[in-house]
Design an enzyme around this catalytic site. Sequence first.
Site, short mmCIF file in Angstrom:
data_model
loop_
_atom_site.label_atom_id
_atom_site.label_comp_id
_atom_site.label_asym_id
_atom_site.label_seq_id
_atom_site.Cartn_x
_atom_site.Cartn_y
_atom_site.Cartn_z
N LEU A 129 0.82 -1.22 0.00
CA LEU A 129 0.00 0.00 0.00
C LEU A 129 0.85 1.27 0.00
O LEU A 129 1.89 1.34 0.65
CB LEU A 129 -0.91 -0.01 1.24
CG LEU A 129 -1.83 -1.23 1.37
CD1 LEU A 129 -2.69 -1.12 2.63
CD2 LEU A 129 -2.71 -1.41 0.14
N HIS A 130 0.39 2.25 -0.79
CA HIS A 130 1.06 3.55 -0.84
C HIS A 130 -0.02 4.63 -0.69
O HIS A 130 -1.21 4.31 -0.49
CB HIS A 130 1.85 3.69 -2.15
CG HIS A 130 1.05 3.35 -3.37
ND1 HIS A 130 -0.02 4.09 -3.80
CD2 HIS A 130 1.16 2.31 -4.25
CE1 HIS A 130 -0.53 3.56 -4.88
NE2 HIS A 130 0.16 2.45 -5.18
N ASP A 131 0.38 5.89 -0.85
CA ASP A 131 -0.57 6.98 -0.62
C ASP A 131 -1.76 6.95 -1.59
O ASP A 131 -2.81 7.50 -1.28
CB ASP A 131 0.15 8.34 -0.71
CG ASP A 131 0.99 8.59 0.55
OD1 ASP A 131 0.90 7.77 1.49
OD2 ASP A 131 1.72 9.60 0.58
N HIS A 152 -3.38 4.23 -2.45
CA HIS A 152 -4.37 3.38 -1.77
C HIS A 152 -5.01 4.13 -0.60
O HIS A 152 -6.21 4.00 -0.35
CB HIS A 152 -3.69 2.11 -1.22
CG HIS A 152 -3.13 1.20 -2.27
ND1 HIS A 152 -1.79 1.01 -2.45
CD2 HIS A 152 -3.75 0.44 -3.21
CE1 HIS A 152 -1.59 0.16 -3.44
NE2 HIS A 152 -2.75 -0.21 -3.92
N GLY A 194 -8.73 3.22 -8.10
CA GLY A 194 -7.91 4.33 -8.56
C GLY A 194 -8.07 4.55 -10.06
O GLY A 194 -8.22 3.59 -10.82
N VAL A 233 -2.90 9.62 -7.47
CA VAL A 233 -2.01 10.32 -6.54
C VAL A 233 -0.59 10.23 -7.12
O VAL A 233 -0.16 9.15 -7.53
CB VAL A 233 -2.06 9.70 -5.12
CG1 VAL A 233 -1.09 10.41 -4.18
CG2 VAL A 233 -3.49 9.77 -4.57
N MET A 258 1.75 7.18 -8.44
CA MET A 258 2.12 6.19 -7.42
C MET A 258 1.67 4.80 -7.86
O MET A 258 0.57 4.63 -8.39
CB MET A 258 1.51 6.55 -6.09
CG MET A 258 2.18 7.74 -5.48
SD MET A 258 1.86 7.87 -3.73
CE MET A 258 2.74 9.38 -3.39
N ARG A 295 4.43 -0.99 -8.11
CA ARG A 295 5.54 -1.49 -8.92
C ARG A 295 6.68 -0.47 -9.05
O ARG A 295 7.73 -0.81 -9.59
CB ARG A 295 5.04 -1.88 -10.31
CG ARG A 295 4.18 -3.16 -10.29
CD ARG A 295 3.84 -3.63 -11.69
NE ARG A 295 3.30 -4.98 -11.70
CZ ARG A 295 2.00 -5.27 -11.84
NH1 ARG A 295 1.11 -4.31 -11.98
NH2 ARG A 295 1.60 -6.53 -11.84
#
Length: 283
Positions: A37-39, A41, A152, A181, A189, A192
């Site tokens: 997970l990143h920003d 998500h 997204g 994002v 973002m 990968r």
Amino acid sequence: MPRAPVVARTLPSLRRTLESLRTRRATVALVPTMGALHDGHLALVHQAKRRASKVVVSIFVNPTQFAPHEDFGSYPRTWKADIAKLTQAQVDLVWNPDVGTMYPAGFATRILTEGPATAGLEDRFRPHFFGGVATVVGKLFTQCRPDVALFGQKDYQQLKVVTRMAADLDLGVKVIGVPIVRERDGLAMSSRNVYLSTAQRAVAPMLHRVMKEAAKRLRNGGNLETVMADGTKTIGDAGFALDYFEARHAETLAPIRSLKDGPVRLLVAAKIGTTRLIDNIGV
Ligand code: PAF
């Protein structure tokens, strides 16, 4: 410190927890993910919290949407960090089935996608992809029965495919697309992005720059063919192996001949080294 979300790994435990969440007419939002997970998500989770009283995040690296030569085995798996982020975001439930729970022995059904799934974009380069995505998302929707689900816009064609599928199969869930994002330098973002070397990471934001410039020129009356040809050349010159850079109708994904056919979305997919990046932008 906020309380960690409940983690369900079996269908009975998922059902029990959902039943307890659904008391007092609560509404449920689902954020389907493959973890790492990143920003981007977390923006989905943030929107989910605005739109429903309870938030479920699924973490499942779905083997059926990867071709044998793709990165299923090496896809980043960052469970501890993911749970810390979901705790901080005050998510209620994490649905984390294993492959045998999602696809028990004898599993023999696949959702066949047409329409946006055959637009000639991702499907041209990853023909296995949308069948796998639609099947797992269809299952996630029937397992979790959410009122809304958040996806997204970075996977723009996926968003259209899932929206169509939910409507076509009367799944009773409202699918909501959430804007991309980006890193400060414009790179979208993605889980990968960790595959990129330092040199590749420095070049990667070029994709967004090219799309932004193309969108601006088109808005200012630039000729579609010329603008797209210039963008294609710049992407190639920067060292990418381009799969596609296309202008499509933003809703149907049909090819367009001029901005008059719009609303228009520019979509790109390109490899830098072995890492494939996708991105898109509205005109
Ligand atoms: O976009 C993703 O992360 C995946 O394709 C999804 C929607 C979770 C299905 O596996």
